[in-house]
Design a protein around this motif. Sequence first.
Motif, mmCIF file in Angstrom:
data_model
loop_
_atom_site.group_PDB
_atom_site.id
_atom_site.type_symbol
_atom_site.label_atom_id
_atom_site.label_comp_id
_atom_site.label_asym_id
_atom_site.label_seq_id
_atom_site.Cartn_x
_atom_site.Cartn_y
_atom_site.Cartn_z
ATOM 1 N N MET A 176 -5.456 -7.613 16.795
ATOM 2 C CA MET A 176 -5.264 -6.221 16.345
ATOM 3 C C MET A 176 -4.616 -6.166 14.972
ATOM 4 S SD MET A 176 -5.710 -3.061 17.044
ATOM 5 C CE MET A 176 -5.116 -1.478 16.485
ATOM 6 N N HIS A 177 -5.215 -5.372 14.072
ATOM 7 C CA HIS A 177 -4.608 -5.084 12.763
ATOM 8 C C HIS A 177 -4.197 -3.617 12.788
ATOM 9 C CE1 HIS A 177 -4.915 -4.076 8.303
ATOM 10 N NE2 HIS A 177 -3.954 -5.002 8.376
ATOM 11 N N PRO A 178 -2.906 -3.339 13.050
ATOM 12 C CA PRO A 178 -2.449 -1.949 13.263
ATOM 13 C C PRO A 178 -2.141 -1.225 11.965
ATOM 14 C CG PRO A 178 -0.604 -3.420 13.546
ATOM 15 C CD PRO A 178 -1.767 -4.289 13.118
ATOM 16 N N ALA A 179 -2.927 -1.448 10.907
ATOM 17 C CA ALA A 179 -2.600 -0.883 9.593
ATOM 18 C C ALA A 179 -3.835 -0.587 8.773
ATOM 19 C CB ALA A 179 -1.704 -1.851 8.827
ATOM 20 N N GLN A 180 -3.591 -0.006 7.591
ATOM 21 C CA GLN A 180 -4.648 0.171 6.597
ATOM 22 C C GLN A 180 -4.206 -0.624 5.368
ATOM 23 O OE1 GLN A 180 -7.744 1.858 6.584
ATOM 24 N NE2 GLN A 180 -7.891 0.585 4.759
ATOM 25 N N ASP A 181 -5.105 -1.517 4.889
ATOM 26 C CA ASP A 181 -4.794 -2.274 3.684
ATOM 27 C C ASP A 181 -5.387 -1.566 2.474
ATOM 28 O OD1 ASP A 181 -3.464 -4.150 5.167
ATOM 29 O OD2 ASP A 181 -5.117 -5.617 5.191
ATOM 30 N N LEU A 182 -4.560 -1.400 1.424
ATOM 31 C CA LEU A 182 -5.007 -0.766 0.191
ATOM 32 C C LEU A 182 -4.879 -1.818 -0.915
ATOM 33 C CD1 LEU A 182 -2.967 1.529 1.828
ATOM 34 C CD2 LEU A 182 -4.172 2.956 0.180
ATOM 35 N N PRO A 256 -3.401 -9.436 -3.273
ATOM 36 C CA PRO A 256 -2.526 -8.287 -3.579
ATOM 37 C C PRO A 256 -2.989 -6.992 -2.891
ATOM 38 C CG PRO A 256 -3.189 -9.444 -5.586
ATOM 39 C CD PRO A 256 -4.052 -9.975 -4.475
ATOM 40 N N HIS A 257 -2.145 -6.454 -2.113
ATOM 41 C CA HIS A 257 -2.472 -5.156 -1.457
ATOM 42 C C HIS A 257 -1.229 -4.547 -0.831
ATOM 43 C CE1 HIS A 257 -2.488 -7.710 2.177
ATOM 44 N NE2 HIS A 257 -2.444 -6.579 2.908
ATOM 45 N N VAL A 258 -1.325 -3.284 -0.474
ATOM 46 C CA VAL A 258 -0.264 -2.597 0.282
ATOM 47 C C VAL A 258 -0.750 -2.509 1.720
ATOM 48 C CG1 VAL A 258 1.009 -0.438 0.634
ATOM 49 C CG2 VAL A 258 0.542 -1.234 -1.699
ATOM 50 N N HIS A 259 0.047 -3.080 2.618
ATOM 51 C CA HIS A 259 -0.254 -3.003 4.049
ATOM 52 C C HIS A 259 0.538 -1.824 4.604
ATOM 53 C CE1 HIS A 259 -0.581 -4.770 8.240
ATOM 54 N NE2 HIS A 259 0.599 -4.151 8.374
ATOM 55 N N LEU A 260 -0.184 -0.771 5.025
ATOM 56 C CA LEU A 260 0.467 0.490 5.468
ATOM 57 C C LEU A 260 0.326 0.682 6.973
ATOM 58 C CD1 LEU A 260 1.773 3.318 4.921
ATOM 59 C CD2 LEU A 260 -0.564 4.171 4.555
HETATM 60 ZN ZN LIG Z 1 -2.673 -5.460 6.468
#
Ligand SMILES: [Zn+2]
Length: 283
Positions: A176-182, A256-260
Amino acid sequence: MPTRSYTGRHRPAAKPSRGRRLVVPVALLSSTVAAGLVIRDAGASELSPEAASMKNISESVAGLGLVADPDAVAAATANRAGARSSRDVARDATALIATASASAQRSAAAAQEAATAKVKAAAAAKAAKAAKAAKAAKAEAKKKAAKAALAKARRWVSPVAGYTLTSGYGMRWGKMHPAQDLACPVGSPVHALSSGTVVFAGWSNEGYGNLVKIRYWDGTVSWMAHNSRLLVSVGEEVGPGQRIAYSGSTGNSTGPHVHLEIHPEDGGAVAPVRWLAKRGVTI
Ligand SMILES: [Zn+2]
């Protein structure tokens, strides 16, 4: 027996000499004589002391042999009475006019006073109303400003300006990836989503690298991971769009990304895209 008849009851001297006959101005005599005439008609028992005194004077005058023409006396008496009456009426009228005038003046003054008081009361009421309206307007403006300020404080914004959505919320590589990566260049400013308090700001030993957790005004907690540098510390109050970190690729990251992550009520994570869309933020 007298040879002439008289309307008065007194009798003249039988043969008055010219020398004894006194000429008295009718006007002076008229009152006394006329009173005497009346008095002599009345019985003694009916006379007041004053009238009795008049009667004596009248008799004395008669005794002196004073004579006045009865018609002239009557006419003079009538005139005097009439004159007195006219003067009385005039005096009464003057008094009445004076009284009425004073009364009218008092009434006018009272009316003026009442009118002035009414005008003053109306002015005071108007001023009070205006003051009340101004106060209400001020309170309303303050309320509106506070509401606007609150709305501004509670608005939601995007976490980063320029990005590409990569891994979404769901299963990824068997877990499970419980986020949105930007995905975004290292050093991109990362923003608070709304007003809240920083509850964690530091290195995560669970693969998140430099992590910031913020609890917002509605109880939701956001996690923003893999930052290159942090700009806030625990306990700090932040506002919508406030810069809290620079993005990076620290921790367990492939680029490089923001994991939200979004945790409503600090509970389990939900899909960030849908959650933000409900708050007017499209990513
Ligand atoms: Zn992530």
